[in-house]
Design a protein around this motif. Sequence first.
Motif, mmCIF file in Angstrom:
data_model
loop_
_atom_site.group_PDB
_atom_site.id
_atom_site.type_symbol
_atom_site.label_atom_id
_atom_site.label_comp_id
_atom_site.label_asym_id
_atom_site.label_seq_id
_atom_site.Cartn_x
_atom_site.Cartn_y
_atom_site.Cartn_z
ATOM 1 N N ILE A 1 0.910 -1.231 -0.154
ATOM 2 C CA ILE A 1 0.109 -0.014 -0.108
ATOM 3 C C ILE A 1 0.741 1.241 -0.226
ATOM 4 N N LYS A 2 1.929 1.401 0.588
ATOM 5 C CA LYS A 2 2.994 2.441 0.521
ATOM 6 C C LYS A 2 3.545 2.623 -0.993
ATOM 7 N N GLY A 3 3.454 1.556 -1.688
ATOM 8 C CA GLY A 3 3.767 1.729 -3.025
ATOM 9 C C GLY A 3 5.103 1.024 -3.299
ATOM 10 N N ASN A 4 5.449 -0.081 -2.243
ATOM 11 C CA ASN A 4 6.686 -0.693 -2.829
ATOM 12 C C ASN A 4 6.145 -1.996 -3.598
ATOM 13 N N ASP A 5 6.241 -1.747 -4.968
ATOM 14 C CA ASP A 5 5.981 -2.959 -5.881
ATOM 15 C C ASP A 5 7.121 -3.523 -6.535
ATOM 16 N N PRO A 6 7.536 -4.927 -6.018
ATOM 17 C CA PRO A 6 8.766 -5.387 -6.404
ATOM 18 C C PRO A 6 8.607 -5.822 -7.705
ATOM 19 N N THR A 7 7.440 -5.959 -8.449
ATOM 20 C CA THR A 7 6.877 -6.766 -9.471
ATOM 21 C C THR A 7 6.812 -6.065 -11.139
ATOM 22 N N ASN A 8 7.291 -4.896 -10.922
ATOM 23 C CA ASN A 8 7.379 -4.210 -12.242
ATOM 24 C C ASN A 8 5.805 -4.067 -12.799
ATOM 25 N N GLU A 9 4.834 -3.856 -11.796
ATOM 26 C CA GLU A 9 3.291 -3.747 -12.066
ATOM 27 C C GLU A 9 2.738 -4.877 -12.403
ATOM 28 N N ALA A 10 3.221 -6.029 -12.123
ATOM 29 C CA ALA A 10 2.501 -7.419 -12.579
ATOM 30 C C ALA A 10 1.140 -7.740 -12.327
ATOM 31 N N LEU A 11 0.407 -8.263 -13.327
ATOM 32 C CA LEU A 11 -0.886 -8.547 -13.141
ATOM 33 C C LEU A 11 -1.109 -10.025 -12.801
ATOM 34 N N PHE A 12 0.113 -10.986 -12.836
ATOM 35 C CA PHE A 12 -0.084 -12.354 -12.698
ATOM 36 C C PHE A 12 1.064 -12.968 -12.136
ATOM 37 N N PHE A 13 0.968 -14.077 -11.411
ATOM 38 C CA PHE A 13 2.059 -14.816 -10.764
ATOM 39 C C PHE A 13 1.624 -16.220 -10.817
ATOM 40 N N TYR A 14 2.935 -17.096 -10.809
ATOM 41 C CA TYR A 14 2.773 -18.500 -10.624
ATOM 42 C C TYR A 14 3.952 -19.180 -10.105
ATOM 43 N N ASN A 15 3.956 -20.187 -9.712
ATOM 44 C CA ASN A 15 5.005 -21.018 -9.082
ATOM 45 C C ASN A 15 5.153 -22.247 -10.515
ATOM 46 N N PRO A 16 6.244 -21.999 -11.284
ATOM 47 C CA PRO A 16 6.494 -22.683 -12.495
ATOM 48 C C PRO A 16 6.846 -24.191 -12.182
ATOM 49 N N SER A 17 7.352 -24.497 -11.245
ATOM 50 C CA SER A 17 7.830 -25.846 -10.719
ATOM 51 C C SER A 17 6.419 -26.549 -10.175
ATOM 52 N N ILE A 18 5.523 -26.037 -9.925
ATOM 53 C CA ILE A 18 4.311 -26.863 -9.299
ATOM 54 C C ILE A 18 2.955 -26.330 -10.071
ATOM 55 N N ALA A 19 3.023 -25.363 -10.948
ATOM 56 C CA ALA A 19 1.776 -24.963 -11.460
ATOM 57 C C ALA A 19 1.233 -26.138 -12.389
ATOM 58 N N THR A 20 -0.203 -26.061 -12.265
ATOM 59 C CA THR A 20 -0.978 -26.781 -12.986
ATOM 60 C C THR A 20 -1.885 -26.229 -13.956
ATOM 61 N N CYS A 21 -1.804 -24.869 -13.967
ATOM 62 C CA CYS A 21 -2.534 -24.136 -14.860
ATOM 63 C C CYS A 21 -1.799 -23.891 -16.399
ATOM 64 N N SER A 22 -2.270 -24.587 -17.580
ATOM 65 C CA SER A 22 -1.607 -24.492 -18.514
ATOM 66 C C SER A 22 -1.427 -23.345 -19.210
ATOM 67 N N TRP A 23 -2.496 -22.268 -19.087
ATOM 68 C CA TRP A 23 -2.626 -20.831 -19.502
ATOM 69 C C TRP A 23 -1.396 -20.113 -18.912
#
Length: 193
Positions: A149-171
């Motif tokens: 909320i203070k504005g610290n966004d380490p993601t470069n304004e990302a809209l999505f995230f997932y864990n590639p090693s365990i993801a089940t979502c093909s999208w």
Amino acid sequence: MKYLKAIPILFLTFLFSAEIPVLAYSTISTAFNTNSTISTDVSRELDNNLINMPEENVVEVFNHNENLIYLTEDDLNLMAKIVYAESKGEPFEGKVAVASVILNRVLSPGFPDSVREVILQPNAFSCVINGEISVVPTEECYNAVYEAIKGNDPTNEALFFYNPSIATCSWMQGVEKADSKSIGQHLFFKTSY
């Protein structure tokens, strides 16, 4: 006569006070009803800046590029629950990143315009089942929410995230990613389209 010059300044100060945005909005709309061009421009500008103005008590305000998200205690609790469920075992920066994705989605025109709607959007977060998330967040999760909320966004304004090693979502695995950044076990990104 010299006091008459102070009236417009006092009016503008009152009008644009951060503590009374709803009153200011209705005052501006009423004040400029005689000139529809000005009324439309001012209304549009205020509508762009007032996102998620809840009826409940606002406890925090997130300000990003003059777009404001008014957050209630319920919003903060929901965000902390998502942070806990989605980033348990991740570093603090990863927890802040998850909270930041929620705020980024609220600001994005492609997503709902409130924290609650973003979190409860179908298939948005795997930890939300049937509109419920039953976890108890830690203090660290709340701290991560407040850091975002203070504005610290380490993601470069990302809209999505997932864990590639365990993801089940093909999208998530197959979509073309832009501005991706790895934090802990998660990959944060925007889509290229």
